[in-house]
Design a protein around this motif. Structure first.
Motif, PDB file in Angstrom:
ATOM      1  N   THR A   1       0.833  -1.209   0.000  1.00  0.00           N
ATOM      2  CA  THR A   1       0.000   0.000   0.000  1.00  0.00           C
ATOM      3  C   THR A   1       0.865   1.256   0.000  1.00  0.00           C
ATOM      4  OG1 THR A   1      -1.730  -1.201   1.176  1.00  0.00           O
ATOM      5  CG2 THR A   1      -1.860   1.194   1.201  1.00  0.00           C
ATOM      6  N   GLU A   2       1.898   1.285   0.833  1.00  0.00           N
ATOM      7  CA  GLU A   2       2.776   2.454   0.879  1.00  0.00           C
ATOM      8  C   GLU A   2       3.550   2.628  -0.424  1.00  0.00           C
ATOM      9  OE1 GLU A   2       2.901   4.895   3.073  1.00  0.00           O
ATOM     10  OE2 GLU A   2       1.201   3.865   3.973  1.00  0.00           O
ATOM     11  N   LEU A   3       4.000   1.533  -1.023  1.00  0.00           N
ATOM     12  CA  LEU A   3       4.720   1.630  -2.292  1.00  0.00           C
ATOM     13  C   LEU A   3       3.822   2.181  -3.397  1.00  0.00           C
ATOM     14  CD1 LEU A   3       6.789  -1.686  -2.305  1.00  0.00           C
ATOM     15  CD2 LEU A   3       7.676   0.650  -2.209  1.00  0.00           C
ATOM     16  N   VAL A   4       2.593   1.714  -3.456  1.00  0.00           N
ATOM     17  CA  VAL A   4       1.667   2.196  -4.481  1.00  0.00           C
ATOM     18  C   VAL A   4       1.340   3.662  -4.250  1.00  0.00           C
ATOM     19  CG1 VAL A   4      -0.668   1.941  -5.393  1.00  0.00           C
ATOM     20  CG2 VAL A   4       0.716  -0.076  -4.974  1.00  0.00           C
ATOM     21  N   ARG A   5       1.079   4.024  -3.006  1.00  0.00           N
ATOM     22  CA  ARG A   5       0.760   5.430  -2.715  1.00  0.00           C
ATOM     23  C   ARG A   5       1.962   6.338  -3.042  1.00  0.00           C
ATOM     24  NH1 ARG A   5      -4.205   5.522  -0.520  1.00  0.00           N
ATOM     25  NH2 ARG A   5      -4.837   3.763   0.764  1.00  0.00           N
ATOM     26  N   ALA A   6       3.191   5.880  -2.734  1.00  0.00           N
ATOM     27  CA  ALA A   6       4.382   6.675  -3.041  1.00  0.00           C
ATOM     28  C   ALA A   6       4.564   6.809  -4.555  1.00  0.00           C
ATOM     29  CB  ALA A   6       5.623   6.036  -2.412  1.00  0.00           C
ATOM     30  N   ALA A   7       4.307   5.744  -5.276  1.00  0.00           N
ATOM     31  CA  ALA A   7       4.446   5.790  -6.735  1.00  0.00           C
ATOM     32  C   ALA A   7       3.413   6.740  -7.343  1.00  0.00           C
ATOM     33  CB  ALA A   7       4.292   4.398  -7.318  1.00  0.00           C
ATOM     34  N   LEU A   8       2.194   6.685  -6.841  1.00  0.00           N
ATOM     35  CA  LEU A   8       1.156   7.580  -7.351  1.00  0.00           C
ATOM     36  C   LEU A   8       1.451   9.035  -7.006  1.00  0.00           C
ATOM     37  CD1 LEU A   8      -2.065   5.492  -6.615  1.00  0.00           C
ATOM     38  CD2 LEU A   8      -1.025   5.951  -8.831  1.00  0.00           C
ATOM     39  N   ALA A   9       1.980   9.264  -5.811  1.00  0.00           N
ATOM     40  CA  ALA A   9       2.302  10.638  -5.394  1.00  0.00           C
ATOM     41  C   ALA A   9       3.451  11.192  -6.231  1.00  0.00           C
ATOM     42  CB  ALA A   9       2.654  10.666  -3.914  1.00  0.00           C
ATOM     43  N   SER A  10       4.445  10.374  -6.536  1.00  0.00           N
ATOM     44  CA  SER A  10       5.572  10.869  -7.336  1.00  0.00           C
ATOM     45  C   SER A  10       5.168  11.064  -8.784  1.00  0.00           C
ATOM     46  CB  SER A  10       6.761   9.896  -7.240  1.00  0.00           C
ATOM     47  OG  SER A  10       6.437   8.688  -7.905  1.00  0.00           O
ATOM     48  N   GLN A  11       4.183  10.354  -9.234  1.00  0.00           N
ATOM     49  CA  GLN A  11       3.728  10.495 -10.609  1.00  0.00           C
ATOM     50  C   GLN A  11       2.929  11.788 -10.788  1.00  0.00           C
ATOM     51  OE1 GLN A  11       1.011   7.456 -11.956  1.00  0.00           O
ATOM     52  NE2 GLN A  11       1.872   7.534 -14.009  1.00  0.00           N
ATOM     53  N   LEU A  12       2.266  12.235  -9.748  1.00  0.00           N
ATOM     54  CA  LEU A  12       1.463  13.445  -9.812  1.00  0.00           C
ATOM     55  C   LEU A  12       2.292  14.720  -9.718  1.00  0.00           C
ATOM     56  CD1 LEU A  12      -1.584  12.344  -7.639  1.00  0.00           C
ATOM     57  CD2 LEU A  12      -1.443  12.495 -10.132  1.00  0.00           C
ATOM     58  N   ARG A  13       3.537  14.610  -9.307  1.00  0.00           N
ATOM     59  CA  ARG A  13       4.391  15.801  -9.148  1.00  0.00           C
ATOM     60  C   ARG A  13       4.834  16.355 -10.460  1.00  0.00           C
ATOM     61  NH1 ARG A  13       8.183  13.764  -4.247  1.00  0.00           N
ATOM     62  NH2 ARG A  13       6.498  13.443  -2.806  1.00  0.00           N
TER      63      ARG A  13
END
Length: 76
Positions: free
Chosen positions: A64-76
């Motif tokens: 869950t944390e890996l997916v959330r981190a990947a999604l957050a970095s993609q939105l930047r």
């Protein structure tokens, strides 16, 4: 000769698609609504599997944390 073979082959393949002279489409009962509209309040408050994110199904905090981190970095 080749044209005759092609015409015969096309005629045979077209004739093989015929269902018959007495074919009638079967009647199938269709629901009035896609979802049941007579849901009680207790049922409406329960979460559906479709409401969950796919990674929450595994109940793995690391995933869950890996997916959330990947999604957050993609939105930047």
């Amino acid at each position: 000769m080749n044209r005759l073979v092609i015409v015969i082959a096309a005629s045979v393949s077209a004739a093989s698609c015929v269902l018959g002279p007495n074919y009638r489409r079967p009647t199938v009962p269709v629901p009035a609504a896609f979802r049941d509209t007579t849901v009680t309040t207790a049922q409406a408050e329960s979460r559906s599997l479709a409401d969950l994110n796919w990674f929450d199904l595994f109940k793995d905090d690391t995933l869950t944390e890996l997916v959330r981190a990947a999604l957050a970095s993609q939105l930047r």
